[in-house]
Design a protein around this motif. Structure first.
Motif, mmCIF file in Angstrom:
data_model
loop_
_atom_site.group_PDB
_atom_site.id
_atom_site.type_symbol
_atom_site.label_atom_id
_atom_site.label_comp_id
_atom_site.label_asym_id
_atom_site.label_seq_id
_atom_site.Cartn_x
_atom_site.Cartn_y
_atom_site.Cartn_z
ATOM 1 N N LYS A 104 -90.291 16.247 106.171
ATOM 2 C CA LYS A 104 -89.865 15.687 104.893
ATOM 3 C C LYS A 104 -88.638 16.417 104.371
ATOM 4 O O LYS A 104 -88.349 17.545 104.787
ATOM 5 C CB LYS A 104 -91.009 15.794 103.868
ATOM 6 N N ALA A 105 -87.946 15.779 103.444
ATOM 7 C CA ALA A 105 -86.738 16.374 102.876
ATOM 8 C C ALA A 105 -86.882 16.526 101.363
ATOM 9 O O ALA A 105 -87.731 15.902 100.730
ATOM 10 C CB ALA A 105 -85.523 15.521 103.202
ATOM 11 N N ASN A 106 -86.018 17.367 100.804
ATOM 12 C CA ASN A 106 -85.907 17.569 99.350
ATOM 13 C C ASN A 106 -87.213 17.970 98.675
ATOM 14 O O ASN A 106 -87.748 17.204 97.878
ATOM 15 C CB ASN A 106 -85.334 16.305 98.701
ATOM 16 N N PRO A 107 -87.760 19.131 98.909
ATOM 17 C CA PRO A 107 -87.282 20.138 99.856
ATOM 18 C C PRO A 107 -87.800 19.851 101.260
ATOM 19 O O PRO A 107 -88.752 19.086 101.429
ATOM 20 C CB PRO A 107 -87.897 21.426 99.312
ATOM 21 N N THR A 108 -87.153 20.484 102.252
ATOM 22 C CA THR A 108 -87.558 20.266 103.635
ATOM 23 C C THR A 108 -88.953 20.838 103.869
ATOM 24 O O THR A 108 -89.224 21.990 103.541
ATOM 25 C CB THR A 108 -86.560 20.921 104.601
ATOM 26 N N GLN A 109 -89.817 20.011 104.435
ATOM 27 C CA GLN A 109 -91.181 20.431 104.748
ATOM 28 C C GLN A 109 -91.564 19.957 106.140
ATOM 29 O O GLN A 109 -91.212 18.843 106.538
ATOM 30 C CB GLN A 109 -92.173 19.846 103.748
ATOM 31 N N PHE A 110 -92.250 20.812 106.872
ATOM 32 C CA PHE A 110 -92.810 20.451 108.172
ATOM 33 C C PHE A 110 -94.327 20.430 108.022
ATOM 34 O O PHE A 110 -94.928 21.425 107.609
ATOM 35 C CB PHE A 110 -92.396 21.455 109.246
ATOM 36 N N ILE A 111 -94.941 19.319 108.363
ATOM 37 C CA ILE A 111 -96.382 19.154 108.206
ATOM 38 C C ILE A 111 -96.983 18.701 109.531
ATOM 39 O O ILE A 111 -96.525 17.721 110.132
ATOM 40 C CB ILE A 111 -96.707 18.126 107.107
ATOM 41 N N ARG A 112 -97.994 19.425 109.983
ATOM 42 C CA ARG A 112 -98.724 19.025 111.185
ATOM 43 C C ARG A 112 -99.942 18.209 110.773
ATOM 44 O O ARG A 112 -100.704 18.614 109.895
ATOM 45 C CB ARG A 112 -99.160 20.250 111.988
ATOM 46 N N VAL A 113 -100.097 17.053 111.389
ATOM 47 C CA VAL A 113 -101.221 16.171 111.098
ATOM 48 C C VAL A 113 -102.137 16.165 112.318
ATOM 49 O O VAL A 113 -101.774 15.629 113.371
ATOM 50 C CB VAL A 113 -100.760 14.745 110.762
ATOM 51 N N PHE A 114 -103.314 16.745 112.177
ATOM 52 C CA PHE A 114 -104.240 16.870 113.296
ATOM 53 C C PHE A 114 -105.008 15.565 113.500
ATOM 54 O O PHE A 114 -104.993 14.665 112.647
ATOM 55 C CB PHE A 114 -105.205 18.031 113.059
ATOM 56 N N GLN A 115 -105.644 15.451 114.659
ATOM 57 C CA GLN A 115 -106.339 14.217 115.019
ATOM 58 C C GLN A 115 -107.455 13.874 114.040
ATOM 59 O O GLN A 115 -107.796 12.711 113.870
ATOM 60 C CB GLN A 115 -106.893 14.331 116.443
ATOM 61 N N ASN A 116 -108.027 14.881 113.384
ATOM 62 C CA ASN A 116 -109.091 14.616 112.409
ATOM 63 C C ASN A 116 -108.548 14.265 111.029
ATOM 64 O O ASN A 116 -109.308 14.129 110.065
ATOM 65 C CB ASN A 116 -110.036 15.818 112.315
ATOM 66 N N GLY A 117 -107.210 14.140 110.929
ATOM 67 C CA GLY A 117 -106.584 13.775 109.670
ATOM 68 C C GLY A 117 -106.171 14.952 108.809
ATOM 69 O O GLY A 117 -105.475 14.783 107.793
ATOM 70 N N GLU A 118 -106.574 16.155 109.187
ATOM 71 C CA GLU A 118 -106.209 17.340 108.412
ATOM 72 C C GLU A 118 -104.703 17.562 108.473
ATOM 73 O O GLU A 118 -104.070 17.396 109.518
ATOM 74 C CB GLU A 118 -106.941 18.567 108.969
ATOM 75 N N ARG A 119 -104.124 17.924 107.341
ATOM 76 C CA ARG A 119 -102.686 18.190 107.256
ATOM 77 C C ARG A 119 -102.468 19.670 106.944
ATOM 78 O O ARG A 119 -103.163 20.242 106.099
ATOM 79 C CB ARG A 119 -102.049 17.327 106.165
ATOM 80 N N LYS A 120 -101.514 20.270 107.637
ATOM 81 C CA LYS A 120 -101.242 21.687 107.437
ATOM 82 C C LYS A 120 -99.738 21.928 107.459
ATOM 83 O O LYS A 120 -99.043 21.530 108.402
ATOM 84 C CB LYS A 120 -101.924 22.521 108.530
ATOM 85 N N ALA A 121 -99.248 22.559 106.392
ATOM 86 C CA ALA A 121 -97.816 22.882 106.330
ATOM 87 C C ALA A 121 -97.504 23.982 107.330
ATOM 88 O O ALA A 121 -98.283 24.914 107.519
ATOM 89 C CB ALA A 121 -97.435 23.317 104.927
ATOM 90 N N MET A 122 -96.374 23.865 107.995
ATOM 91 C CA MET A 122 -95.946 24.886 108.934
ATOM 92 C C MET A 122 -94.616 25.478 108.484
ATOM 93 O O MET A 122 -93.902 24.903 107.652
ATOM 94 C CB MET A 122 -95.806 24.301 110.346
ATOM 95 N N ARG A 123 -94.309 26.615 109.018
ATOM 96 C CA ARG A 123 -93.064 27.295 108.657
ATOM 97 C C ARG A 123 -91.869 26.431 109.063
ATOM 98 O O ARG A 123 -91.862 25.831 110.139
ATOM 99 C CB ARG A 123 -93.010 28.651 109.359
ATOM 100 N N ASN A 124 -90.867 26.375 108.209
ATOM 101 C CA ASN A 124 -89.689 25.550 108.441
ATOM 102 C C ASN A 124 -88.842 26.123 109.581
ATOM 103 O O ASN A 124 -88.195 27.159 109.410
ATOM 104 C CB ASN A 124 -88.866 25.479 107.159
ATOM 105 N N PRO A 125 -88.807 25.464 110.752
ATOM 106 C CA PRO A 125 -88.020 25.992 111.880
ATOM 107 C C PRO A 125 -86.520 25.976 111.613
ATOM 108 O O PRO A 125 -85.783 26.779 112.194
ATOM 109 C CB PRO A 125 -88.375 25.052 113.043
#
Length: 326
Positions: A104-125
């Protein structure tokens, strides 16, 4: 030309050894196993990238270096892969996620979406790549080299990648797209000729310093006494090889050999401490004979420091080969 191949990371080697030597009921076993799987997946993703970048064989001088560790401005920084061409340098960051990744942008976000639907923010590469570009520019600037440096983020798995607002500054792609990307790069200005690229690649090799956190037992808060001693058989992977008739013997599968203790020595340095005495060698290999231990240590590629009671062994520093390989 590939000037530096990728090798098994020190952390991964240490975790493999620690996992073998840590009892299954140890309270840190789960954490060690978890990090081992993460580290192995990351390494596998980088190997996949290496296979694809091998397809990049332009007719102009270039250099490719994998897994570089450099120091600049008092900070260490690691580069998954570096591609040097006559007109630019590209830092490549490789991720290996089997889950869906949303950017995502503004602000930049990286989100991992697991197979069970859980979402987890990850460090911005992107931030990490920017940091590496900044440090590498300073590293080159101190050597009188001014050349554009770009960064790209690649994903080894062809999983679902949702980019809501693509970054104009940082390209993001799958690893299989990398050869096409580099072949499309224009070489408009020859800032570095073949000789300069060769010299730069070798300077990077010369200043590369493998980063490790040895002994890893300290990192995980593990008492060295909890690490199981013994020589591990390279065939059946079981502890307990015994020395007899001038060779190591595995009582489980029957394998014999004369150098099986060398991995045990390496395990000691990775897991326990950066020096080893004759007594510690005998304990960790479960060998009783002091004279036999002295002879084996002398043939283990170690450096002897001190004499008599102060005598101990350390690892010799390995040299680096500056020769490019196809």
């Amino acid at each position: 030309m590939i000037y530096k191949k990728r090798t098994l990371p020190s952390e991964l080697k240490a975790l493999i050894s620690l996992d073998k030597r840590l009892p299954n009921n140890h309270d840190k076993k789960h954490n060690v196993k978890k990090n081992l799987l993460i580290c192995q997946a990351s390494y596998n993703g980088k190997l996949e990238f290496d296979e694809h970048i091998n397809e990049f064989r332009p007719d102009y001088p270039h250099a490719i270096l994998h897994d570089l560790y450099l120091q600049q401005d008092g900070a260490y920084f690691q580069i998954d892969s570096l591609v040097i061409t006559p007109s630019s340098i590209t830092i490549v960051e490789v991720k290996n996620h089997i889950d869906k990744t949303v950017i995502k942008a503004n602000p930049t976000q990286f989100i991992r979406v697991f197979q069970n639907g859980e979402r987890k923010a990850m460090r911005n590469p992107y931030i990490e790549i920017d940091r590496k570009i900044h440090l590498l520019k300073n590293w080159l600037g101190k050597r009188g080299i001014q050349i554009p440096i770009d960064g790209i983020l690649t994903f080894a798995h062809t999983n679902e990648l949702a980019i809501e607002h693509p970054s104009p500054e940082m390209k993001t792609m799958f690893t299989y797209e990398v050869p096409v990307h580099f072949r499309s790069l224009p070489v408009n200005e020859q800032i570095l000729d073949g000789h300069a690229i060769y010299n730069l690649a070798n300077a990077l090799l010369e200043h590369h310093k493998e980063y490790n956190t040895f002994p890893i037992a300290n990192l995980y808060g593990i008492n060295p006494a909890d690490i199981r001693p013994g020589v591990i058989c390279p065939i059946c992977d079981r502890l307990g090889m015994q020395w007899g008739r001038e060779k190591w013997n595995c009582l489980s599968c029957g394998h014999t050999g004369k150098t099986e203790h060398r991995q045990t020595v390496e395990d000691w340095f990775m897991l326990v401490q950066p020096k080893m005495t004759n007594r510690e060698f005998r304990y960790f290999t479960q060998l009783n004979n002091r004279n036999v231990a002295r002879g084996l240590l002398a043939k283990s590629g170690l450096q002897l420091i001190g004499e008599r009671k102060a005598a101990h062994y350390i690892l010799m520093k390995e040299g680096k080969s500056p020769t490019p390989v196809e």
